[in-house]
Design an enzyme around this catalytic site. Structure first.
Site, PDB file in Angstrom:
ATOM      1  N   HIS A 182      12.108   6.873  -1.379  1.00 25.28           N
ATOM      2  CA  HIS A 182      11.631   6.392  -0.110  1.00 25.28           C
ATOM      3  C   HIS A 182      11.859   4.888  -0.299  1.00 25.28           C
ATOM      4  O   HIS A 182      12.361   3.999   0.437  1.00 25.28           O
ATOM      5  CB  HIS A 182      10.581   6.873   0.747  1.00 25.28           C
ATOM      6  CG  HIS A 182      10.672   6.487   2.279  1.00 25.28           C
ATOM      7  ND1 HIS A 182      11.578   7.123   3.198  1.00 25.28           N
ATOM      8  CD2 HIS A 182       9.836   5.702   2.520  1.00 25.28           C
ATOM      9  CE1 HIS A 182      11.394   6.578   4.202  1.00 25.28           C
ATOM     10  NE2 HIS A 182      10.546   5.698   4.060  1.00 25.28           N
ATOM     11  N   HIS A 226      12.712   8.845  10.061  1.00 24.15           N
ATOM     12  CA  HIS A 226      11.361   9.422  10.033  1.00 24.15           C
ATOM     13  C   HIS A 226      11.461  10.835  10.219  1.00 24.15           C
ATOM     14  O   HIS A 226      10.864  11.567  10.979  1.00 24.15           O
ATOM     15  CB  HIS A 226      10.529   8.709  10.954  1.00 24.15           C
ATOM     16  CG  HIS A 226       9.103   8.296  10.668  1.00 24.15           C
ATOM     17  ND1 HIS A 226       8.011   8.546  11.323  1.00 24.15           N
ATOM     18  CD2 HIS A 226       8.790   7.467   9.711  1.00 24.15           C
ATOM     19  CE1 HIS A 226       6.990   8.073  10.541  1.00 24.15           C
ATOM     20  NE2 HIS A 226       7.490   7.130   9.660  1.00 24.15           N
ATOM     21  N   HIS A 236      10.864  13.751   7.641  1.00 25.36           N
ATOM     22  CA  HIS A 236       9.568  14.543   7.421  1.00 25.36           C
ATOM     23  C   HIS A 236       8.502  14.388   8.298  1.00 25.36           C
ATOM     24  O   HIS A 236       8.056  15.701   8.726  1.00 25.36           O
ATOM     25  CB  HIS A 236       9.209  14.238   6.006  1.00 25.36           C
ATOM     26  CG  HIS A 236      10.362  14.793   4.808  1.00 25.36           C
ATOM     27  ND1 HIS A 236      11.771  15.051   4.964  1.00 25.36           N
ATOM     28  CD2 HIS A 236      10.134  15.386   3.638  1.00 25.36           C
ATOM     29  CE1 HIS A 236      12.115  15.317   3.867  1.00 25.36           C
ATOM     30  NE2 HIS A 236      11.353  15.598   3.113  1.00 25.36           N
ATOM     31  N   GLU A 276      -0.764   4.312   5.604  1.00 24.09           N
ATOM     32  CA  GLU A 276       0.369   4.008   6.480  1.00 24.09           C
ATOM     33  C   GLU A 276      -0.127   3.839   7.938  1.00 24.09           C
ATOM     34  O   GLU A 276       0.768   4.062   8.733  1.00 24.09           O
ATOM     35  CB  GLU A 276       1.648   4.887   6.243  1.00 24.09           C
ATOM     36  CG  GLU A 276       2.226   4.949   4.639  1.00 24.09           C
ATOM     37  CD  GLU A 276       3.103   5.660   4.453  1.00 24.09           C
ATOM     38  OE1 GLU A 276       3.953   6.061   5.592  1.00 24.09           O
ATOM     39  OE2 GLU A 276       3.583   5.723   3.345  1.00 24.09           O
ATOM     40  N   GLY A 327      19.767  -0.752   6.335  1.00 21.73           N
ATOM     41  CA  GLY A 327      19.834   0.968   6.332  1.00 21.73           C
ATOM     42  C   GLY A 327      18.957   1.443   5.651  1.00 21.73           C
ATOM     43  O   GLY A 327      18.017   0.705   5.335  1.00 21.73           O
ATOM     44  N   ASN A 328      18.918   2.616   5.330  1.00 20.53           N
ATOM     45  CA  ASN A 328      17.869   3.349   5.064  1.00 20.53           C
ATOM     46  C   ASN A 328      18.398   4.564   4.457  1.00 20.53           C
ATOM     47  O   ASN A 328      19.788   5.227   4.608  1.00 20.53           O
ATOM     48  CB  ASN A 328      16.899   3.775   6.118  1.00 20.53           C
ATOM     49  CG  ASN A 328      16.007   5.012   5.747  1.00 20.53           C
ATOM     50  OD1 ASN A 328      16.016   6.050   6.170  1.00 20.53           O
ATOM     51  ND2 ASN A 328      15.122   4.471   4.942  1.00 20.53           N
TER      52      ASN A 328
END
Length: 719
Positions: free
Chosen positions: A47, A93, A95, A310, A525-526
């Site tokens: 990630h 997001h 999971h 987090e 981006g991701n």
């Protein structure tokens, strides 16, 4: 507190392979502490490190005359003229949203908004792209309800308009839904804030909400497949507070205007660890942190928990020391925590102290720069077999089947829960094509869209990747916007499986080719991998978010179809039914190849539409559902009946790319046809608007009957 012994099981639980752990030993020359193991795990998971995709991400076009900042920062930045810039990004997001739908989706919204205002931009628009399992799966209804409520609950309270997005259903998402959140903001082009630290001995400041145990290990959890231990992962989902985020936005923008900020970074995935390391690494500096100064909301938190928490609504900043008192006063005014928790240092070290002890002392640059990078084996997706014959069907029955399916029914149940007009600059709300927001105080507009067709990508990753970009290009063009740039959210299964890695590689090849040909560089981006449950992967879903500029909102495609209007189709029709919506919804088939994408033809057609805006009353691109569904949606938006001339299944429901539908008066149609002929393009009349029925060949139905099906089918199936 006694720290756990480092064992093979503990290493595996942190998502590290034996080879990766050996690399850690080689780097530091000793066994890591528990906190150090957690830090490496956070920085080296999929990630955060993109270790399986970096090689291929580098092949994407990321530069252009319009690009101010490409990938690598919190968000991309694109010039829109007049000293202004649009800042935007899309991020997953997935999971967390499957485990805890409301908070997973809510904190996904919160995180993407922080990515934007960390750059110094005030958020002005949001979108979300959602993928769920089959509507009749036992979890789907609760996932849909929770995710939609979470997005709305956070976005509405924060105060940002939701202007677009998409919702799809497929059994491949039964065990792993996708929640991709997009946000865009406005900033002065010469006042963008970056994350690279500078200066030695500068204060490192913690801003925002207090740190708790929510989300500890979330980034590692997001980098693994799901299995039967899924419920045990619930504590790794964060909890969001949109009202705190709104105060954090205002405090950060005020702080930035004061001149106090050297660099700033959102605490997103891996929290304090990732934000501190990224700021130090980009600035070529080390960072020393004293965790005793970190504001916490729970007693007895360990260094490990604080570094990997987090908790939401937090920032990390490197501050000009002479501005400390002024900065602290700003955050006190907004009732937010402000704490000096460390400093920048000349040495290449990441030093963590807690309770008078050194809990971690690591070479900072190795945490990022030495992260593993894999050239994973990949297999190209084999060519799809030829499409078996598709029988002719009653076109009205087929249209009814499409609009009764949750994939193609109206989505007002979803976007009706979102505030679409807060800030009073929304020009076009969700429902048909790209959303539009006015650039505040001007007559410029920004158009936004999100697109991908996963069944195309599964059948042919290269063409599917092209198509996702091309459809985004068309959606922006159809409202009269000039496409500027894109952000990608690459959702795939386990990259350690060669055929899954092959899907990712193929899609990136297609995306790269389309972005280059259509002058829509990727600026942010991701990547979200390991979207599998019990070994069953999702459909490959490389979502493309795109932004376009309307230089003058008085000069855009704004109208709707009216009685007497002619319906024109721009582009070539071949009747491609492979992987089509009608094949899936009417015949329960997913065979054949994805439709090919001619990028040169896409560019020519898009330029023609933008050049002929004054002659076009209404426009939409043709995508899922082909000519029939696109024409019906135009009729519905104009509340007017429709007659379509074609009556055969391939012509009505084929999904050939590069096509648009145009509604206009007869005189305008004649002028457009002459212009199209001069440009070497095909523009043909395919129908007309009028009356109160939808008529296709010998078949017809009342528009009111079809409207009722379209507007109620989604809620009937999902509530």
């Amino acid at each position: 507190m006694h720290e756990p012994q480092i064992t093979d099981d503990l290493i595996a639980a942190h998502g590290l392979s034996s080879d990766e752990y050996q690399t850690i030993l080689d780097i530091i020359g000793r066994t890591p502490s528990f906190t150090e193991l957690g830090i490496f795990s956070a920085m080296w998971n999929e990630h955060c490190s993109y270790k399986s995709s970096k090689k291929w991400l580098r092949t994407l076009p990321t530069e252009g005359h319009q690009v101010i900042c490409g990938p690598g920062e919190n968000a991309g930045v694109v010039d829109i003229g007049d000293g202004q810039a649009v800042v935007f990004k899309m991020e997953s997001h997935n999971h967390p949203s499957y485990i805890e739908p409301y908070q997973g989706a809510a904190t996904g919204m919160g995180g993407i908004l922080r990515d934007v205002f960390t750059m110094g931009a005030r958020p002005i628009a949001a979108m979300n792209a959602l993928s769920f399992g089959s509507p009749d799966h036992p979890k789907t209804k609760s996932l849909v309800a929770g995710v939609v409520a979470g997005i709305g609950g956070y976005g509405n309270c924060f105060g940002v308009p939701m202007v677009g997005g998409e919702v799809r259903f497929d059994p491949a998402y039964n065990g792993n839904c996708l929640v991709n959140a997009f946000a865009a903001g406005l900033a002065d082009a010469d006042k963008i804030f970056y994350s690279a630290a500078s200066g030695i001995g500068m204060p490192v400041v913690y801003l925002g909400a207090k740190t708790g145990r929510d989300g500890v290990g979330g980034a590692t959890m997001a980098s693994a497949e799901f299995d039967d231990t899924i419920e045990e992962k619930r504590p790794t989902v964060q909890v969001g507070d949109p009202f705190t985020e709104k105060r954090l936005l205002e405090a950060c923008l005020e702080l930035m205007a004061s001149g106090a900020v050297i660099s700033i970074q959102d605490m997103g995935a891996a929290g304090l660890t990732c934000s501190a390391v990224e700021m130090g690494d980009k600035g070529g500096l080390g960072v020393s942190l004293n965790l005793d100064a970190v504001p916490v909301r729970e007693d007895g938190m360990t260094a490990y928990e604080m570094m990997l928490s987090e908790s939401q609504e937090r920032m990390l900043m490197v501050l000009r020391p002479e501005k400390q008192a002024e900065a602290e006063a700003i955050f006190a005014k907004w009732d937010l925590d402000f704490a000096v928790v460390g400093q920048t240092i000349a040495e290449d070290r990441f030093i963590i102290r807690h309770g008078g002890e050194v809990k971690a002392d690591l070479p900072l640059s190795n945490l990022s720069g030495a992260a593993p990078e894999y050239d994973r084996p990949w297999q190209a997706t084999p060519p799809a077999p030829d499409l078996d014959p598709v029988p002719e069907i009653d076109p009205i029955d087929a249209l009814k089947a499409l609009i009764a399916a949750p994939n193609y029914a109206g989505k007002s149940w979803v976007y009706g829960q979102y505030d679409q007009t807060v800030m009073a600059d929304t020009v076009r709300t969700p429902g048909l094509g790209a959303g539009i927001v006015r650039v505040h105080g001007t007559n410029k507009g920004l158009a936004f869209t999100s697109d991908v067709t996963p069944r195309y990508v599964a059948a042919n990753p290269v063409e599917g990747g092209k198509q996702a970009v091309a459809e985004a290009y068309r959606n922006l063009t159809a409202v009269g916007a000039l496409p500027l740039a894109t952000t990608d959210n690459l959702n795939f299964g386990n990259p350690e499986k060669p055929h899954i890695m092959g899907q990712l590689v193929g899609a990136l090849k297609g995306i790269g080719a389309a972005c280059a040909a259509l002058d829509m560089p990727i600026v942010s981006g991701n990547v979200s991998l390991y979207n599998e449950t019990d070994g069953q992967p999702i459909l490959p879903t490389p979502t493309i978010g795109a932004v376009g500029l309307i230089a003058d909102l008085d000069h855009r495609i704004t109208g709707t179809a009216r009685a007497g209007h002619v319906l024109l189709m721009l582009g070539e029709m071949q009747g491609h039914l492979g992987q089509s919506a009608v094949l899936a919804e009417v015949f329960n088939r997913t065979d054949g190849d994805a439709p090919p994408v001619d990028l040169a033809a896409e560019a020519m057609a898009g330029a023609f539409i933008r050049d002929q805006i004054d002659w076009i009353d209404a426009c939409t691109d043709i995508s899922d559902g082909g000519l029939a569904l696109a024409a019906f949606e135009l009729a519905l938006a104009g509340d007017v009946g429709l007659t379509l001339d074609p009556a055969d299944t391939p012509t009505l429901f084929g999904e050939d790319q590069g096509r648009y539908l145009i509604a206009c008066s007869f005189d305008k149609a004649e002028a457009l046809m002459i212009a199209a002929g001069q440009a070497g393009l095909t523009l043909a009349s395919v129908g007309r608007f009028g009356g109160e029925t939808v008529k296709v060949g010998p078949c017809e139905a009342e528009l009111s009957e079809l409207r009722l099906i379209y507007e109620t089918a989604f809620a009937d199936a999902l509530t």
